[in-house]
Every structure is written in C-alpha cells, then in structure tokens.
Design a protein around this motif. Structure first.
Motif, PDB file in Angstrom:
ATOM      1  N   ALA A 190       0.953  -1.258  -0.145  1.00 33.50           N
ATOM      2  CA  ALA A 190       0.304   0.242  -0.128  1.00 33.50           C
ATOM      3  C   ALA A 190       0.796   1.270  -0.161  1.00 33.50           C
ATOM      4  N   ALA A 191       1.870   1.527   1.155  1.00 36.05           N
ATOM      5  CA  ALA A 191       2.734   2.260   0.634  1.00 36.05           C
ATOM      6  C   ALA A 191       3.693   2.894  -0.775  1.00 36.05           C
ATOM      7  N   VAL A 192       2.768   2.420  -1.917  1.00 41.60           N
ATOM      8  CA  VAL A 192       3.443   2.668  -2.715  1.00 41.60           C
ATOM      9  C   VAL A 192       2.338   3.813  -3.844  1.00 41.60           C
ATOM     10  N   ASP A 193       1.304   3.222  -3.087  1.00 39.54           N
ATOM     11  CA  ASP A 193       0.350   4.646  -3.590  1.00 39.54           C
ATOM     12  C   ASP A 193       0.803   5.475  -3.131  1.00 39.54           C
ATOM     13  N   ILE A 194       0.990   5.649  -1.846  1.00 42.74           N
ATOM     14  CA  ILE A 194       1.445   7.032  -1.089  1.00 42.74           C
ATOM     15  C   ILE A 194       2.409   8.244  -1.587  1.00 42.74           C
ATOM     16  N   TYR A 195       3.739   7.117  -1.469  1.00 48.03           N
ATOM     17  CA  TYR A 195       4.767   7.373  -2.287  1.00 48.03           C
ATOM     18  C   TYR A 195       4.084   8.236  -3.636  1.00 48.03           C
ATOM     19  N   ALA A 196       2.790   7.936  -4.831  1.00 48.29           N
ATOM     20  CA  ALA A 196       3.027   7.907  -5.837  1.00 48.29           C
ATOM     21  C   ALA A 196       1.913   9.611  -5.036  1.00 48.29           C
ATOM     22  N   LEU A 197       0.751   9.445  -5.137  1.00 49.22           N
ATOM     23  CA  LEU A 197       0.144  10.437  -4.739  1.00 49.22           C
ATOM     24  C   LEU A 197       0.755  11.518  -3.520  1.00 49.22           C
ATOM     25  N   ALA A 198       1.807  10.979  -2.723  1.00 44.53           N
ATOM     26  CA  ALA A 198       2.847  12.474  -2.629  1.00 44.53           C
ATOM     27  C   ALA A 198       3.387  13.479  -3.901  1.00 44.53           C
ATOM     28  N   THR A 199       4.574  12.551  -4.478  1.00 42.87           N
ATOM     29  CA  THR A 199       4.363  12.863  -6.221  1.00 42.87           C
ATOM     30  C   THR A 199       3.691  13.445  -6.662  1.00 42.87           C
ATOM     31  N   VAL A 200       2.223  13.328  -7.076  1.00 43.84           N
ATOM     32  CA  VAL A 200       1.066  13.883  -7.727  1.00 43.84           C
ATOM     33  C   VAL A 200       1.308  15.652  -7.358  1.00 43.84           C
ATOM     34  N   LEU A 201       0.728  15.803  -5.426  1.00 43.20           N
ATOM     35  CA  LEU A 201       0.638  17.066  -4.627  1.00 43.20           C
ATOM     36  C   LEU A 201       2.141  17.419  -4.665  1.00 43.20           C
ATOM     37  N   TYR A 202       3.056  17.178  -4.916  1.00 46.82           N
ATOM     38  CA  TYR A 202       3.940  18.117  -5.113  1.00 46.82           C
ATOM     39  C   TYR A 202       4.248  18.147  -6.768  1.00 46.82           C
ATOM     40  N   GLU A 203       3.614  17.696  -7.537  1.00 46.19           N
ATOM     41  CA  GLU A 203       4.013  17.859  -8.912  1.00 46.19           C
ATOM     42  C   GLU A 203       2.665  19.553  -9.123  1.00 46.19           C
ATOM     43  N   ALA A 204       1.417  19.422  -8.098  1.00 43.98           N
ATOM     44  CA  ALA A 204       0.419  20.138  -8.668  1.00 43.98           C
ATOM     45  C   ALA A 204       0.691  20.989  -7.756  1.00 43.98           C
ATOM     46  N   LEU A 205       1.854  21.510  -6.920  1.00 48.11           N
ATOM     47  CA  LEU A 205       2.050  22.488  -6.464  1.00 48.11           C
ATOM     48  C   LEU A 205       3.239  23.181  -6.588  1.00 48.11           C
ATOM     49  N   ALA A 206       3.801  22.276  -7.596  1.00 47.01           N
ATOM     50  CA  ALA A 206       5.239  22.937  -7.980  1.00 47.01           C
ATOM     51  C   ALA A 206       4.570  22.626  -9.744  1.00 47.01           C
ATOM     52  N   GLY A 207       4.618  22.206 -10.339  1.00 49.93           N
ATOM     53  CA  GLY A 207       4.050  22.504 -11.577  1.00 49.93           C
ATOM     54  C   GLY A 207       5.671  21.199 -12.417  1.00 49.93           C
ATOM     55  N   PHE A 208       6.074  20.354 -11.327  1.00 48.56           N
ATOM     56  CA  PHE A 208       6.938  19.760 -12.017  1.00 48.56           C
ATOM     57  C   PHE A 208       6.817  18.517 -10.933  1.00 48.56           C
ATOM     58  N   THR A 209       7.458  17.504 -11.310  1.00 47.34           N
ATOM     59  CA  THR A 209       7.696  15.883  -9.943  1.00 47.34           C
ATOM     60  C   THR A 209       8.926  16.176  -9.600  1.00 47.34           C
TER      61      THR A 209
END
Length: 406
Positions: free
Chosen positions: A186-205
C-alpha cells in the motif's frame, strides 16, 4: 465512428488514450458509460484475459464515492474492455497542462479526495500501483476528484510464466522499493500520491526529467528538494510521504485526515512562483585548461629553485573519496533543486559558463602581473652580468604570482 463492444454496449467517440488502452464515450442499457478498450496486444494475451475474468468480481466490488466504479467486463473476440461510470470533466493531467500548477488549497483538496479513495481500497486489500494525474478525474458536477483504473496495473504487471511482467505507468511516480524489486504494498500508492501533490504544487515532479533510467535512480538515491513558499505543515506531509523507507510514510487514512484538516488554513494562499529545475546536462569533455603564453624576456629571479613537491599534488591514491551526497548528485543530494525565477542552478550550464568567465578574468590578471614582474627582473639582473661574467647575485624570491622557478 461508432463500434459495438460486445452485445450490450456501443463506443461512440474517443475521450482519451492511456498506457493501457483507449477510453471511449459509450452507451449501454443503463445509459451513458465510459468504455476502456485495452490495447490489442493485451487482449490477445489469453493468460491476461483469464486473469481479468477471474478478477471481474473484485474489479466491480470496490464501491466508494471517490473511486470510478467498474460496471462490467467485456471479452468479445479481440476486444477486452472495462465498462465504467462516466465522469463529466477532465483529468488532473489536463488541468496541469493548462495551468501548470494549482493553488495549495486546490492541490490539497484533490489529494485528500484521492487519499480517501486509497484508504477504502487498501482496507479492502487492493493496491492501485498506478496513481498519477492521468488516473485522477475531476468531476465537474460534484467538484470532487475520483480515482480510476483500479486493478488494471496489478493485472497487467503480474508475472507471466516465471518471467517479469510489463510495468504500466510513468517512472516519475514509481516508489523506490519498486525500483529495487520489492513487492508493491500500500505504501507505493502513498509515495505516488505525494509525488502528484508535489507536482500539483510545483508544476513538475520531484525526480523527473531526462532518461527514464536517471529518473528511477533519483527515486532511490536522492533526497526530495524542498519547495520555497510551501507552508511548513504541508511540506512536512509531503516530505514524510516521499520517504525512501515505506514504513516511514503515512497510511492513506492518516494522510486523508491530515489533508482535510489542513485545507481550510490554505484558502487564499497563492500558487507558487518558482522555476522548474534545468535538466541534467549531458556529460561533455571539459575544455583544456587555459595556459598563459610565456612572457618574452622573463628570467628566474632565483636559480636552482626546486620544482614543487609532487607529494602535494592529488593523485589516484591521494584524491578524496566523494561522499554519498556527492555521488547522488546536485546540491545536498538533490539534482533538481527548485530555485527563484532567473537564478541559475548550481552545476547547470549557465552556472558553469559564469564560472568559466570568472576564471578567465582571474587568469588574465595573473598573466599581466607575471609579465610586469618578469620584465622588471630582466631589467634589474639580466644583460651581460658584471665585467668578469659572474652570474647575477642571488636574491630572496619575490612573492609575485608570476615568478617562475627552474
């Protein structure tokens, strides 16, 4: 052009394309639906078709308001299709392509919805394995975000006849443990979602850019670079969920609760204004070091001066071993550190060009100094010497930077 999908559904027009297939606007006995028609090479794999049929109940059983529901599975000739609820709106990737980034409040709202969906799925024993903006739909009617394509990645990526499966997804969102060959939890989904959140804030992964192999390496070896301007509490959540160790990340339910609690305090905070890090430069051969031409007429001020001690020069056995952060690359182990607009990244092409210009200026100044000192020494001690041909008297060495030694 419309096409029949099985005996009950009709696909009318393409809504989008993904790594696993094409999504169509369709219709069926219960009205309008979305039909995901899997790639032909996947539909031709009988083992894969068998797994889909076996997992049909599981695919249709996950019922949650933040998950796009699967209504039916169709196996008809060369067609293998998932019939899903139709969501009116676009996906998060389209929004990011259009606006580049979201405000912190909007980014947290979307992420909190997806964390709710993951919490329900993980509680039921399902791991998504392909959380990314393309699989996050934004429902215009409700204003909520929904997660789609549950179970597709797991089925397609399952080992076949003792070999490794095909990984469906984008390297930007792959957790470090997947890169290292560990089974996905399950932790791989949390990592991916945190990456999405970072990208939504910054504009890049945080680890994207360049060759896919380089992206995967960064997931394992590099620390995530902080985002200037992100509220401290929000950044702590992002940082914890991007931890390299799966056990250090929050669970989906915990992340959802923290994000829902944080959302009201972010209302009115503007979107970030930062530049995307420059891509890693392609390694190039360094130009030869500049060597100033010899100054005509200059002679040594002291004869018989020994050459510099070679023991003081770096050799293959005396060079310092780089630390782990240097091996990871970039400043403090982050090769893609965000920076203020217009500021060159340390180690970038612009930064190296500025350093080369500075070294050329210093070298030119040293050359002029050497020329002045050399000519002065020749005027004082050169020429024919004294009347009987004796060499010029020895003097204390000048500390000038251009004084050569024999």
């Amino acid at each position: 052009m419309a096409r029949k999908i099985g005996s009950r559904y009709t696909a009318h027009r393409i809504l989008g394309r993904g790594s696993a297939g094409t999504v169509w606007l369709g219709s069926g006995p219960e009205g309008r639906v979305a039909i995901k028609l899997l790639r032909e090479d996947l539909a031709a794999d009988q083992e894969l078709v068998g797994r889909f049929v076996h997992e049909r109940t599981a695919l249709m059983s996950l019922n949650h308001p933040r998950v796009v529901g699967v209504r039916d599975l169709v196996v008809d000739g060369h067609d293998l299709a998932l019939v899903m609820d139709l969501v009116q709106g676009s996906d998060l990737r389209t929004q990011l392509d259009r606006h580049r980034r979201l405000t912190p409040a909007d980014a947290v709202r979307v992420t909190a919805d997806i964390a709710d969906a993951l919490a329900a799925a993980h509680a039921a024993g399902y791991v998504h394995r392909d959380v990314k903006p393309e699989n996050i739909l934004l429902d215009e009617a409700s204003g909520h975000a929904l997660l789609t394509d549950f179970g597709v990645a797991r089925l397609i990526d399952a080992p076949r006849r003792g070999g490794t499966g095909r990984v469906v997804g984008t390297p930007d969102y792959v957790a470090p443990e997947i890169v290292e060959g560990l089974p996905p939890r399950a932790a791989v989904d949390i990592y991916a979602l945190a990456t999405v959140l970072y990208e939504a804030l910054a504009g890049f992964t945080p680890f994207g850019g360049g060759h896919p192999g380089a992206v995967l390496r960064r997931h394992v070896t590099e620390a995530v670079a902080p985002l200037p301007g992100v509220p401290a509490e929000l950044w702590r959540l992002v940082h914890q969920c991007l931890a390299k160790a799966p056990a250090s990340r929050l669970r989906a339910a915990e992340l959802a609760a923290r994000l829902h609690e944080l959302h009201p305090r972010l209302l009115g905070v503007p979107a970030l204004d930062i530049d995307e890090p420059e891509p890693e430069p392609v390694p190039q051969e360094e130009p030869p070091a500049y060597e100033p031409p010899p100054v005509r007429g200059a002679v040594p001020l002291v004869r018989g001066t020994a050459a510099p001690d070679s023991a003081n020069r770096e050799t293959h056995t005396s060079m310092r071993v780089p630390g782990a952060e240097e091996l990871a690359g970039g400043a403090h182990g982050t090769a893609r550190t965000p920076r203020a607009p217009g500021q060159p990244r340390a180690g970038s092409a612009r930064h190296r060009a500025a350093e080369r210009r500075r070294r050329v200026r210093l070298t030119a100044a040293a050359t002029l100094t050497a020329a002045a000192l050399g000519v002065g020494g020749w005027l004082a001690f050169g020429g024919d010497g004294d009347d009987n041909g004796a060499p010029p008297p020895a003097v204390e060495p000048d500390a000038g930077p251009g004084a050569p030694a024999e």
